[in-house]
Design a protein around this motif. Structure first.
Motif, PDB file in Angstrom:
ATOM      1  N   LEU A 169      42.633  47.762  40.724  1.00  0.00           N
ATOM      2  CA  LEU A 169      43.045  47.727  42.084  1.00  0.00           C
ATOM      3  C   LEU A 169      41.686  47.473  43.029  1.00  0.00           C
ATOM      4  N   GLU A 170      40.488  48.358  42.566  1.00  0.00           N
ATOM      5  CA  GLU A 170      39.425  48.207  43.709  1.00  0.00           C
ATOM      6  C   GLU A 170      39.103  46.366  43.590  1.00  0.00           C
ATOM      7  N   ALA A 171      39.123  46.400  42.219  1.00  0.00           N
ATOM      8  CA  ALA A 171      38.384  45.099  41.889  1.00  0.00           C
ATOM      9  C   ALA A 171      39.092  43.964  42.615  1.00  0.00           C
ATOM     10  N   ILE A 172      40.334  43.803  42.782  1.00  0.00           N
ATOM     11  CA  ILE A 172      41.083  42.885  43.475  1.00  0.00           C
ATOM     12  C   ILE A 172      40.885  42.835  44.668  1.00  0.00           C
ATOM     13  N   GLY A 173      40.258  43.710  45.349  1.00  0.00           N
ATOM     14  CA  GLY A 173      39.916  43.575  46.596  1.00  0.00           C
ATOM     15  C   GLY A 173      38.400  43.628  47.178  1.00  0.00           C
ATOM     16  N   THR A 174      37.628  43.710  46.181  1.00  0.00           N
ATOM     17  CA  THR A 174      36.081  43.608  46.383  1.00  0.00           C
ATOM     18  C   THR A 174      35.173  42.490  45.548  1.00  0.00           C
ATOM     19  N   ALA A 175      36.068  42.148  44.399  1.00  0.00           N
ATOM     20  CA  ALA A 175      35.262  41.323  43.309  1.00  0.00           C
ATOM     21  C   ALA A 175      34.887  39.849  44.089  1.00  0.00           C
ATOM     22  N   CYS A 176      33.987  39.383  43.950  1.00  0.00           N
ATOM     23  CA  CYS A 176      33.322  38.123  44.199  1.00  0.00           C
ATOM     24  C   CYS A 176      33.590  37.106  43.590  1.00  0.00           C
ATOM     25  N   THR A 177      34.305  37.124  42.082  1.00  0.00           N
ATOM     26  CA  THR A 177      34.432  36.120  41.384  1.00  0.00           C
ATOM     27  C   THR A 177      35.853  36.740  40.490  1.00  0.00           C
ATOM     28  N   ILE A 178      36.777  35.520  40.086  1.00  0.00           N
ATOM     29  CA  ILE A 178      37.641  35.828  39.484  1.00  0.00           C
ATOM     30  C   ILE A 178      37.278  36.638  37.783  1.00  0.00           C
ATOM     31  N   ARG A 179      36.173  36.028  37.589  1.00  0.00           N
ATOM     32  CA  ARG A 179      35.706  36.696  36.023  1.00  0.00           C
ATOM     33  C   ARG A 179      35.449  38.062  36.337  1.00  0.00           C
ATOM     34  N   ASP A 180      34.708  38.477  37.557  1.00  0.00           N
ATOM     35  CA  ASP A 180      34.483  40.029  37.758  1.00  0.00           C
ATOM     36  C   ASP A 180      35.843  40.819  37.609  1.00  0.00           C
ATOM     37  N   ALA A 181      36.864  40.064  38.165  1.00  0.00           N
ATOM     38  CA  ALA A 181      38.121  41.042  38.286  1.00  0.00           C
ATOM     39  C   ALA A 181      38.790  40.934  37.077  1.00  0.00           C
TER      40      ALA A 181
END
Length: 335
Positions: A169-181
């Motif tokens: 949930l945190e990643a979908i709000g803070t990730a810089c790239t799709i790969r990171d999420a």
């Protein structure tokens, strides 16, 4: 005799002086010529770096604009499709763990935990009673969870599953790239005992065909020009590039520019893209939609002139809407 002998000696002196003056003049001319050439060369060399600097600035501005569009598309994809994916995992975790956890919970605790019961009911109501893949698809297509529902479900899960889903949930709000999420999402799925399979070409084509059919179905029933444009642009991009993209309103123009017959997502020419004339018509439609929205929001200053302009735009957009739907492929599919 002495005077006559002095005259021949004076002539060579005068000759040397004239030769020296001539040499000095030639030297001065050469110096002037060299200075002029240097000035000319310096001017051209200084103009060349200036032109290069201007080109670099233009390229830098283009790169910055492209980066801004890319960032906006990533954020939008994570907040829409990414959120749907995390919600599906949360609901799946509820289906897998909630029953066992509730069976081991005392009755009075179940009755007191009204928030958890409400969140569980929301998940149960969004899923079908059918088992297998049908129920999974029901979970994926169900309405999104609210932040409160997510929080309740996470607190009811085992700590490892809750931590993994919270990170997703945190990643979908803070990730810089799709790969990171995706990496964070894949880890959460693994904790839940699932594995996110990589999409192959065959399944990708099937997903694109299904998404295209859904977009065309929504476009067929849409009569609002702004909402229709938000469906038309992804369909045009899909046709031109073979890729799907979730498009926020502020990037419509940038994405539309990639839909021409001369460009594709890989930089190669795309024969299935829009012709220059068709692209110009969609761009004009987009400009009118933007102006109409501004006038609707009171940005035209009000008054009878703004109201008349708004009415003319509404009529023009309504007349152009069937052509926009046709460009997106709606009538072709009906045939």
């Amino acid at each position: 005799g002495g005077e006559g002998g002095d005259e021949p000696a004076a002539k060579p002196a005068k000759g040397k002086k004239a030769a020296a003056e001539k040499a000095a003049a030639a030297k001065e001319r050469r110096a002037d010529k060299a200075q002029a050439e240097a000035a000319q060369g310096g001017g051209s060399s200084s103009a060349q770096p200036g032109a290069q600097q201007q080109q670099q600035q233009q390229k830098g501005g283009g790169d910055k604009a492209a980066e801004t569009v890319y960032s906006a598309l990533v954020r939008h994809a994570l907040r829409t499709t990414g959120a749907e994916a995390v919600d599906a995992l949360c609901k799946w975790a509820h289906v897998e763990h909630e029953a066992g956890a509730m069976s081991d919970t005392p009755t009075h605790t179940k009755n007191n935990n009204t928030k958890a019961a409400g969140a569980a009911a929301a998940v149960e109501n969004s899923s079908s009673s059918s088992g297998g893949g049908g129920r999974v698809m029901d979970l994926v297509k169900a309405p999104p969870l609210s932040p409160a529902q997510r929080g309740v479900l996470l607190r009811a899960l085992p700590s490892d599953a809750a931590a993994a889903l919270a990170a997703a949930l945190e990643a979908i709000g803070t990730a810089c790239t799709i790969r990171d999420a995706l990496d964070t999402l894949s880890h959460a799925a693994e904790v839940l005992g699932l594995r996110l399979k990589a999409v192959d070409k065959k399944s990708e084509r099937a997903v694109l065909a299904q998404l295209r059919a859904e977009l065309l179905g929504a476009l067929s029933a849409e009569h609002d020009p702004a909402a229709a444009l938000a469906l038309v642009v992804p369909l045009l991009f899909m046709r031109a590039t073979g890729k799907a993209v979730a498009v926020p309103g502020k990037t419509l123009a940038a994405v539309l520019a990639r839909c021409s017959s001369g460009s594709s997502s890989s930089g190669r020419a795309s024969a299935s893209g829009l012709s220059p004339e068709a692209l110009a018509s969609v761009e004009a439609f987009h400009a009118q939609v933007v102006e109409h929205l501004v006038l609707m929001g009171g940005g035209g200053g009000g008054g009878t002139d703004a109201a008349a302009r708004q009415a003319r735009l509404a009529e023009s957009l309504a007349q152009q809407l069937p052509a926009m739907k046709c460009l997106a492929g709606l009538e072709q599919d009906r045939e």
